[in-house]
Enzyme design. Structure first.
Site, short mmCIF file in Angstrom:
data_model
loop_
_atom_site.label_atom_id
_atom_site.label_comp_id
_atom_site.label_asym_id
_atom_site.label_seq_id
_atom_site.Cartn_x
_atom_site.Cartn_y
_atom_site.Cartn_z
N ASP A 30 0.85 -1.19 0.00
CA ASP A 30 0.00 0.00 0.00
C ASP A 30 0.89 1.24 0.00
O ASP A 30 1.91 1.29 0.70
CB ASP A 30 -0.90 -0.01 1.24
CG ASP A 30 -2.04 0.98 1.14
OD1 ASP A 30 -1.77 2.19 0.99
OD2 ASP A 30 -3.20 0.56 1.23
N ILE A 31 0.53 2.26 -0.77
CA ILE A 31 1.35 3.48 -0.83
C ILE A 31 1.17 4.37 0.40
O ILE A 31 1.98 5.25 0.63
CB ILE A 31 1.11 4.29 -2.12
CG1 ILE A 31 -0.34 4.74 -2.24
CG2 ILE A 31 1.54 3.50 -3.34
CD1 ILE A 31 -0.60 5.71 -3.37
N ASN A 35 -13.04 -3.89 3.04
CA ASN A 35 -14.04 -2.85 3.26
C ASN A 35 -15.09 -2.92 2.16
O ASN A 35 -14.77 -3.26 1.02
CB ASN A 35 -13.37 -1.47 3.25
CG ASN A 35 -12.31 -1.33 4.32
OD1 ASN A 35 -12.47 -1.79 5.43
ND2 ASN A 35 -11.20 -0.72 3.96
N HIS A 62 -10.79 -5.36 -2.89
CA HIS A 62 -9.40 -5.58 -2.50
C HIS A 62 -9.33 -5.97 -1.03
O HIS A 62 -10.22 -5.66 -0.25
CB HIS A 62 -8.53 -4.36 -2.79
CG HIS A 62 -8.97 -3.10 -2.11
ND1 HIS A 62 -10.07 -2.38 -2.53
CD2 HIS A 62 -8.46 -2.42 -1.06
CE1 HIS A 62 -10.21 -1.31 -1.76
NE2 HIS A 62 -9.25 -1.32 -0.85
N MET A 63 -8.27 -6.64 -0.69
CA MET A 63 -8.03 -7.14 0.66
C MET A 63 -6.76 -6.49 1.19
O MET A 63 -5.77 -6.38 0.48
CB MET A 63 -7.85 -8.67 0.59
CG MET A 63 -7.50 -9.34 1.88
SD MET A 63 -7.22 -11.12 1.62
CE MET A 63 -8.87 -11.66 1.22
N HIS A 64 -6.83 -6.07 2.46
CA HIS A 64 -5.66 -5.51 3.13
C HIS A 64 -5.06 -6.59 4.04
O HIS A 64 -5.79 -7.21 4.82
CB HIS A 64 -6.06 -4.32 4.03
CG HIS A 64 -6.68 -3.19 3.31
ND1 HIS A 64 -5.97 -2.06 2.97
CD2 HIS A 64 -7.94 -2.99 2.85
CE1 HIS A 64 -6.78 -1.21 2.35
NE2 HIS A 64 -7.99 -1.75 2.27
#
Length: 116
Positions: free
Chosen positions: A32-33, A89, A102-104
Site C-alpha cells: 500500500d502506498i 471494506n 481488494h483485501m488488506h
C-alpha cells in the site's frame, strides 16, 4: 460498472508502475502506498469486481486464492506467528475508498482490538 480510471486497473495494465510482490493468473499483491501498519499489502483480483456485494458463486476460487495468498505473504513477511489482520471494506459506511474489491493484509505491530 467497470471504471477504467481505477488505480488498481491502471496497476494491472501497467499504466502505473508499482512493486508487485506477488502475481498469478487470479490475483496481484503489492505494498500500500499509504501504509497503516509496518506491513500493509493490498491483494486484488485480476478481474474487476466493484465491491464484496458483487461477488457470486463463480468467484469462490478467486476469493479463496486471495486468502491463501494473504497467508503465504504473512509467512514470507514473518508475521504469521505474531499475528496479522485481513480487512475487506465494503461501500462507504464500510470505509471502502477504492471501488475495486481488494483485501488488506496488515501486520508488524498490534492493531486496535475490535470485539463483536
Amino acid at each position: 460498472m467497470n471504471n477504467k480510471n481505477n488505480i488498481f486497473q491502471k496497476i494491472l495494465s501497467k499504466k502505473i508502475n508499482t512493486n508487485i510482490i506477488y502475481q498469478d493468473k487470479l490475483v496481484t499483491a503489492f505494498n500500500d502506498i499509504k501504509p497503516l501498519s509496518p506491513i500493509h499489502i493490498l491483494i486484488i483480483p485480476n478481474i474487476f469486481i466493484n465491491t464484496l456485494n458483487n461477488i457470486n458463486k463463480h468467484h469462490e476460487l478467486l476469493l479463496g486464492r486471495m486468502l491463501l495468498v494473504a497467508s503465504k505473504l504473512a509467512k514470507k513477511k514473518c508475521i504469521n506467528n505474531s499475528g496479522y489482520r485481513i480487512v475487506i471494506n465494503c461501500n462507504n459506511h464500510g470505509c471502502q475508498t477504492i471501488f475495486y474489491l481488494h483485501m488488506h493484509l496488515l501486520g508488524g505491530r498490534q492493531g486496535t482490538k475490535i470485539f463483536f
